[in-house]
Design an enzyme around this catalytic site. Structure first.
Site, mmCIF file in Angstrom:
data_model
loop_
_atom_site.group_PDB
_atom_site.id
_atom_site.type_symbol
_atom_site.label_atom_id
_atom_site.label_comp_id
_atom_site.label_asym_id
_atom_site.label_seq_id
_atom_site.Cartn_x
_atom_site.Cartn_y
_atom_site.Cartn_z
ATOM 1 C CD GLU A 129 8.075 64.882 -12.679
ATOM 2 O OE1 GLU A 129 8.825 65.673 -12.083
ATOM 3 O OE2 GLU A 129 8.176 63.648 -12.554
ATOM 4 C CG HIS A 132 7.900 66.650 -7.286
ATOM 5 N ND1 HIS A 132 8.007 66.134 -6.006
ATOM 6 C CD2 HIS A 132 8.004 65.587 -8.128
ATOM 7 C CE1 HIS A 132 8.188 64.815 -6.078
ATOM 8 N NE2 HIS A 132 8.169 64.453 -7.352
ATOM 9 C CD GLU A 187 9.205 61.189 -5.999
ATOM 10 O OE1 GLU A 187 8.187 61.320 -6.701
ATOM 11 O OE2 GLU A 187 10.289 61.718 -6.289
HETATM 12 ZN ZN LIG Z 1 8.456 62.662 -8.314
#
Ligand SMILES: [Zn+2]
Length: 255
Positions: A129, A132, A187
Site C-alpha cells: 500500500e 502505491h 499493482e
Molecule cells: Zn494495490
C-alpha cells in the site's frame, strides 16, 4: 468562491474551527481542485489528509492502548518513515479484510486483516500500500477523483457563479478516491516495492507471497462479503503470489 470552498471543507469532515485554522492552505488547495488541472503534490496530500480525517470519523479507530494498536505499533516501530515519507498508522476496528494508504502518508489497517495475517504478512501488505503512495499512484487517484467530482463546478467557478456543491459531488470525491482501482502495472510495481522493502529491511520476502495466498483462499471460499474489500481492488492474488515466489527463487530468498 470562498463559500463553496468552505462547503467542501465541511463536507470533508473538518470542523469550523479547523477550517479557520487551516483555511489559508485549504482554500488554496481546494481552489486548485475547482479551477486548475494542475495540482501540486503538497495540495493533493492535503486534500488526501482531509479525506482520511473523514474516514477516521466514520470508522471506529482503535485507541492508543488497544491490543490491536499496540501490535501494529510494534510491527511498524522501525518504519515510521518509509522512503523518506513520514507515515501515520491507525487500526480500524472493523471486520473487513482491508488496508489502505493515502497520498499524505496515512496507513489504515482493518481489524479483519490483522486477525488473519502474521506480523510479516501485515508488513508485506502495508509495504504494498505504501508502494502505491511512493509510486504516486495515490496522488494520481486523488487527481482523477477530483477531476470526476469537480469537473461540473469548474465552469461555474471560472465564471464567478458558484452553484452550491451537492453533497453527492463532494462525497463522490471521497468515494472516488477510496474506491479507485489501480492498473495491473501499478499493482505489479507496488508488489515489487513491497518485495524490495521486505528485502531491504531483512524480512522474509515470502510473507508477500503467503499474504496473497491467504487472500486468494478467502476469495475462493464462500466467505462473507466482509473479506471482499481488499480483493476487489487487488484481483489475481494467486498469480501475484506465484510471481513473488518466482522472483524469490531467482534471488535465493525462497525459504
Ligand atoms: Zn494495490
Amino acid at each position: 468562491m470562498k463559500r463553496a470552498l468552505i462547503i467542501i471543507a465541511l463536507f470533508l469532515g473538518v470542523s469550523r474551527l479547523s477550517v479557520a485554522q487551516g483555511e489559508q492552505n485549504l482554500v488554496q488547495a481546494a481552489m486548485e481542485a475547482l479551477t486548475a488541472a494542475t495540482l501540486s503534490d503538497a495540495q493533493v496530500a492535503q486534500l488526501s489528509r482531509q479525506a482520511v480525517v473523514e474516514m477516521d470519523a466514520k470508522n471506529p479507530v482503535a485507541g492508543p492502548n488497544d491490543p490491536y494498536t499496540l501490535r501494529l505499533n510494534k510491527i511498524v516501530s522501525r518504519h515510521r518513515t518509509v522512503s523518506g515519507l513520514p507515515i501515520n498508522y491507525k487500526v480500524y476496528m472493523v471486520p473487513d479484510v482491508n488496508a489502505f494508504a493515502t497520498a499524505d502518508g496515512s496507513v489504515r489497517v482493518f481489524k479483519g486483516l490483522m486477525d488473519i495475517m502474521s506480523d510479516s504478512e501485515l508488513l508485506a501488505i502495508m509495504g504494498h500500500e505504501i508502494g502505491h503512495v511512493v509510486n504516486k499512484d495515490s496522488r494520481d487517484a486523488m487527481k482523477s477523483a477530483l477531476r470526476r467530482s469537480a469537473v461540473r463546478n469548474v465552469a461555474a467557478a471560472n465564471s464567478g457563479v458558484i452553484g452550491k456543491l451537492s453533497r453527492s459531488q463532494v462525497g463522490g470525491l471521497v468515494d472516488g478516491y477510496f474506491g479507485a482501482s489501480f492498473s495491473r502495472q501499478q499493482e505489479t510495481e507496488a508488489d515489487d516495492y513491497s518485495y524490495d522493502f521486505l528485502k531491504r529491511n531483512g524480512y522474509s520476502v515470502m510473507a508477500l507471497a503467503t499474504s496473497f495466498e491467504k487472500l486468494a483462499k478467502l476469495n475462493g471460499g464462500n466467505q462473507s462479503n466482509k473479506v471482499t474489500a481488499i480483493l476487489s481492488s487487488h484481483p489475481d492474488s494467486k498469480s501475484r503470489a506465484e510471481r513473488v515466489r518466482t522472483r524469490a527463487r531467482r534471488d535465493g530468498l525462497a525459504k
